[in-house]
Design a protein around this motif. Structure first.
Motif, PDB file in Angstrom:
ATOM      1  N   PRO A 231       0.747  -1.249   0.088  1.00 60.47           N
ATOM      2  CA  PRO A 231       0.028   0.001  -0.129  1.00 60.47           C
ATOM      3  C   PRO A 231       0.842   1.402  -0.172  1.00 60.47           C
ATOM      4  CG  PRO A 231      -0.727  -1.582   1.695  1.00 60.47           C
ATOM      5  CD  PRO A 231       0.377  -2.204   1.120  1.00 60.47           C
ATOM      6  N   GLY A 232       1.883   1.204   0.777  1.00 63.24           N
ATOM      7  CA  GLY A 232       2.789   2.364   0.754  1.00 63.24           C
ATOM      8  C   GLY A 232       3.305   2.562  -0.529  1.00 63.24           C
ATOM      9  N   LEU A 233       3.755   1.595  -1.340  1.00 65.67           N
ATOM     10  CA  LEU A 233       4.421   1.862  -2.539  1.00 65.67           C
ATOM     11  C   LEU A 233       3.744   2.090  -3.634  1.00 65.67           C
ATOM     12  CD1 LEU A 233       7.508   1.448  -3.124  1.00 65.67           C
ATOM     13  CD2 LEU A 233       7.270  -0.924  -3.699  1.00 65.67           C
ATOM     14  N   LYS A 234       2.521   1.600  -3.610  1.00 65.51           N
ATOM     15  CA  LYS A 234       1.503   1.726  -4.788  1.00 65.51           C
ATOM     16  C   LYS A 234       1.365   2.962  -5.700  1.00 65.51           C
ATOM     17  CE  LYS A 234      -1.831  -1.055  -4.592  1.00 65.51           C
ATOM     18  NZ  LYS A 234      -3.084  -1.665  -4.295  1.00 65.51           N
ATOM     19  N   PRO A 235       1.433   4.285  -5.044  1.00 68.99           N
ATOM     20  CA  PRO A 235       1.795   5.382  -5.920  1.00 68.99           C
ATOM     21  C   PRO A 235       3.019   5.222  -7.082  1.00 68.99           C
ATOM     22  CG  PRO A 235       0.993   6.128  -3.869  1.00 68.99           C
ATOM     23  CD  PRO A 235       1.499   4.815  -3.718  1.00 68.99           C
ATOM     24  N   MET A 236       4.043   4.845  -6.132  1.00 62.64           N
ATOM     25  CA  MET A 236       5.238   4.883  -7.210  1.00 62.64           C
ATOM     26  C   MET A 236       5.084   3.686  -8.091  1.00 62.64           C
ATOM     27  SD  MET A 236       7.901   6.215  -7.875  1.00 62.64           S
ATOM     28  CE  MET A 236       8.397   7.345  -6.431  1.00 62.64           C
ATOM     29  N   LEU A 237       4.480   2.688  -7.868  1.00 63.30           N
ATOM     30  CA  LEU A 237       4.172   1.556  -8.634  1.00 63.30           C
ATOM     31  C   LEU A 237       3.337   1.944  -9.867  1.00 63.30           C
ATOM     32  CD1 LEU A 237       3.699  -1.603  -6.387  1.00 63.30           C
ATOM     33  CD2 LEU A 237       5.369  -1.247  -8.186  1.00 63.30           C
ATOM     34  N   VAL A 238       2.453   2.911  -9.515  1.00 71.00           N
ATOM     35  CA  VAL A 238       1.506   3.330 -10.810  1.00 71.00           C
ATOM     36  C   VAL A 238       2.377   4.138 -11.478  1.00 71.00           C
ATOM     37  CG1 VAL A 238      -0.501   4.621 -10.989  1.00 71.00           C
ATOM     38  CG2 VAL A 238      -0.719   3.145  -9.261  1.00 71.00           C
ATOM     39  N   TYR A 239       3.098   4.791 -10.874  1.00 71.21           N
ATOM     40  CA  TYR A 239       3.888   5.700 -11.900  1.00 71.21           C
ATOM     41  C   TYR A 239       4.971   5.085 -12.726  1.00 71.21           C
ATOM     42  CZ  TYR A 239       7.331   9.276 -13.191  1.00 71.21           C
ATOM     43  OH  TYR A 239       8.407  10.073 -13.788  1.00 71.21           O
ATOM     44  N   VAL A 240       5.452   3.896 -12.138  1.00 72.10           N
ATOM     45  CA  VAL A 240       6.642   3.391 -12.937  1.00 72.10           C
ATOM     46  C   VAL A 240       5.757   2.377 -13.757  1.00 72.10           C
ATOM     47  CG1 VAL A 240       7.901   1.158 -12.698  1.00 72.10           C
ATOM     48  CG2 VAL A 240       8.017   2.941 -10.832  1.00 72.10           C
ATOM     49  N   VAL A 241       4.536   1.811 -13.688  1.00 74.68           N
ATOM     50  CA  VAL A 241       3.854   1.198 -14.816  1.00 74.68           C
ATOM     51  C   VAL A 241       3.366   2.027 -15.714  1.00 74.68           C
ATOM     52  CG1 VAL A 241       1.811  -0.230 -15.024  1.00 74.68           C
ATOM     53  CG2 VAL A 241       3.249  -0.801 -13.065  1.00 74.68           C
ATOM     54  N   ALA A 242       2.745   2.983 -15.723  1.00 72.80           N
ATOM     55  CA  ALA A 242       2.382   4.109 -16.398  1.00 72.80           C
ATOM     56  C   ALA A 242       3.692   4.564 -17.492  1.00 72.80           C
ATOM     57  CB  ALA A 242       1.779   5.346 -15.945  1.00 72.80           C
ATOM     58  N   ASP A 244       6.358   3.132 -18.003  1.00 69.86           N
ATOM     59  CA  ASP A 244       6.851   2.020 -18.790  1.00 69.86           C
ATOM     60  C   ASP A 244       6.250   1.738 -19.921  1.00 69.86           C
ATOM     61  OD1 ASP A 244       9.135   1.530 -17.029  1.00 69.86           O
ATOM     62  OD2 ASP A 244       8.429  -0.402 -16.263  1.00 69.86           O
ATOM     63  N   ILE A 245       4.903   1.595 -19.719  1.00 68.53           N
ATOM     64  CA  ILE A 245       4.024   1.388 -21.014  1.00 68.53           C
ATOM     65  C   ILE A 245       4.218   2.426 -22.113  1.00 68.53           C
ATOM     66  CG2 ILE A 245       1.561   1.613 -21.563  1.00 68.53           C
ATOM     67  CD1 ILE A 245       0.760   0.506 -18.814  1.00 68.53           C
ATOM     68  N   ILE A 246       4.390   3.724 -21.678  1.00 69.82           N
ATOM     69  CA  ILE A 246       4.648   4.769 -22.764  1.00 69.82           C
ATOM     70  C   ILE A 246       5.793   4.632 -23.585  1.00 69.82           C
ATOM     71  CG2 ILE A 246       4.994   7.258 -22.744  1.00 69.82           C
ATOM     72  CD1 ILE A 246       3.130   7.698 -20.521  1.00 69.82           C
ATOM     73  N   PHE A 301      -4.731   2.796 -22.792  1.00 71.85           N
ATOM     74  CA  PHE A 301      -4.214   1.630 -22.076  1.00 71.85           C
ATOM     75  C   PHE A 301      -3.618   2.191 -20.735  1.00 71.85           C
ATOM     76  CE2 PHE A 301      -0.996  -1.766 -21.491  1.00 71.85           C
ATOM     77  CZ  PHE A 301      -1.907  -2.965 -21.163  1.00 71.85           C
ATOM     78  N   SER A 302      -2.730   3.192 -20.884  1.00 74.06           N
ATOM     79  CA  SER A 302      -2.114   3.863 -19.554  1.00 74.06           C
ATOM     80  C   SER A 302      -3.287   4.261 -18.802  1.00 74.06           C
ATOM     81  CB  SER A 302      -1.297   5.035 -19.898  1.00 74.06           C
ATOM     82  OG  SER A 302      -0.167   4.562 -20.856  1.00 74.06           O
ATOM     83  N   PHE A 303      -4.364   4.975 -19.117  1.00 72.57           N
ATOM     84  CA  PHE A 303      -5.447   5.328 -18.187  1.00 72.57           C
ATOM     85  C   PHE A 303      -6.148   4.317 -17.577  1.00 72.57           C
ATOM     86  CE2 PHE A 303     -10.033   6.376 -17.772  1.00 72.57           C
ATOM     87  CZ  PHE A 303      -9.903   7.102 -16.829  1.00 72.57           C
TER      88      PHE A 303
END
Length: 314
Positions: A231-242, A244-246, A301-303
């Motif tokens: 849970p604490g890492l999730k904002p950064m995980l979302v950023y990394v995934v977005a 990487d997709i781009i 896809f990112s959204f």
């Protein structure tokens, strides 16, 4: 505040100070001028080299235009976009791009998270390991691709390892079944460093009091990872995934260096197909339409991915 003035009779009087509203307006005007001076170069750069080319490309996507012809762009309406629906090369490029993203993204994030958890622990030489893992990120993607091109060659490092253990050579980049996997392996290695650093920063931003509270409540390592770390890492995980997709959906340099879209189109991504349409076949209208369709796919896809991940956070 008042100002002192001398009169003809030698007496001194004090001129009234401007009202506070006027002083604030003058100060704000000075700040605005200085701010404009600093912002203007960057704003001009964005408008001239980014915004105007994007708008020009969008206009070209509704035209038929070859820079080798003496005619200028001819308006064709939505023909370029309609033609993509029946273009098998574009459909294949979309599938290759989707497969490339889906097989690189999960491994890149999971392995980077494992490395971030590893180097988040205090041990001797941790700084060296962090730096060594980050080095691939600062090397040019083209240079990395050239090194991996040699390692995948018939006399390269990977075939030497296979021969050492008694296995035959492999045509890593010459077989349709293995070429995209070989390019994906290189891209995973290249992306690990940046993802690891971002996730390490996210790990170090989690308050240690949460781990101590979880330990007091009897939580083991797995439960602490599940209910505190994730849970604490999730904002950064979302950023990394977005991000990487781009980046992955725009894969071009590694494809150009390693396979040039082959063999048999097995590694032709949309970005590589845009390159061939624009600079080999001189079809700038079709290439521009492909670019904006790819843009729409990336945004969509990112959204959806970010919405899915943030929804789970709630």
């Amino acid at each position: 505040m008042t100002a002192t003035l001398s009169t003809s009779a030698g007496a001194t009087t004090r001129a009234p100070a401007p009202p506070p509203a006027r002083r604030r307006r003058r100060r704000w005007n000075r700040v605005s001028v200085f701010g404009l001076v600093f912002v203007l170069p960057a704003a001009l750069y964005i408008v001239i080299f980014q915004l105007i080319p994007v708008l020009y490309g969008f206009v070209l996507s509704f035209t038929k235009y070859s820079p080798l012809s003496r005619k200028g762009p001819e308006a064709v309406g939505l023909d370029n976009y309609a033609g993509l629906l029946s273009n098998p090369d574009f459909g294949n490029a979309l599938l290759v791009t989707g497969r490339y993203v889906l097989q690189v993204l999960p491994l890149t994030v999971v392995i980077a998270l494992a490395l971030a958890l590893l180097v988040n622990r205090p041990f001797r030489g941790v700084g060296f390991f962090r730096s060594a893992l980050y080095v691939p990120h600062i090397v040019s993607l083209t240079a990395v691709s050239l090194i991996w091109l040699w390692m995948y060659s018939q006399s390269g490092l990977f075939n030497e390892i296979l021969n050492t253990i008694g296995l035959p050579d492999q045509a890593w980049l010459l077989e349709p079944d293995s070429a995209l996997n070989a390019a994906s392996a290189m891209r995973i290695w290249k992306a690990l460093g940046s993802n690891m650093v971002l996730l390490l920063a996210g790990l170090q931003s989690i308050p240690k009091e949460l781990y101590e509270a979880a330990r007091v409540d009897g939580a083991g390592r797995w439960n602490a990872f599940r209910f505190v770390t994730i849970p604490g890492l999730k904002p950064m995980l979302v950023y990394v995934v977005a991000m990487d997709i781009i980046y992955l959906a725009q894969g071009f340099a590694e494809i150009y260096v390693l396979t040039k879209g082959g063999p048999l189109g097995s590694t032709t991504t949309v970005n590589y197909l845009i390159y061939t349409q624009a600079f080999q076949y001189n079809q700038l209208g079709t290439a521009s339409a492909m670019a904006f369709v790819l843009f729409a796919f990336i945004i969509g896809f990112s959204f959806l991915t970010m919405r899915s991940l943030m929804g789970r956070q709630k």
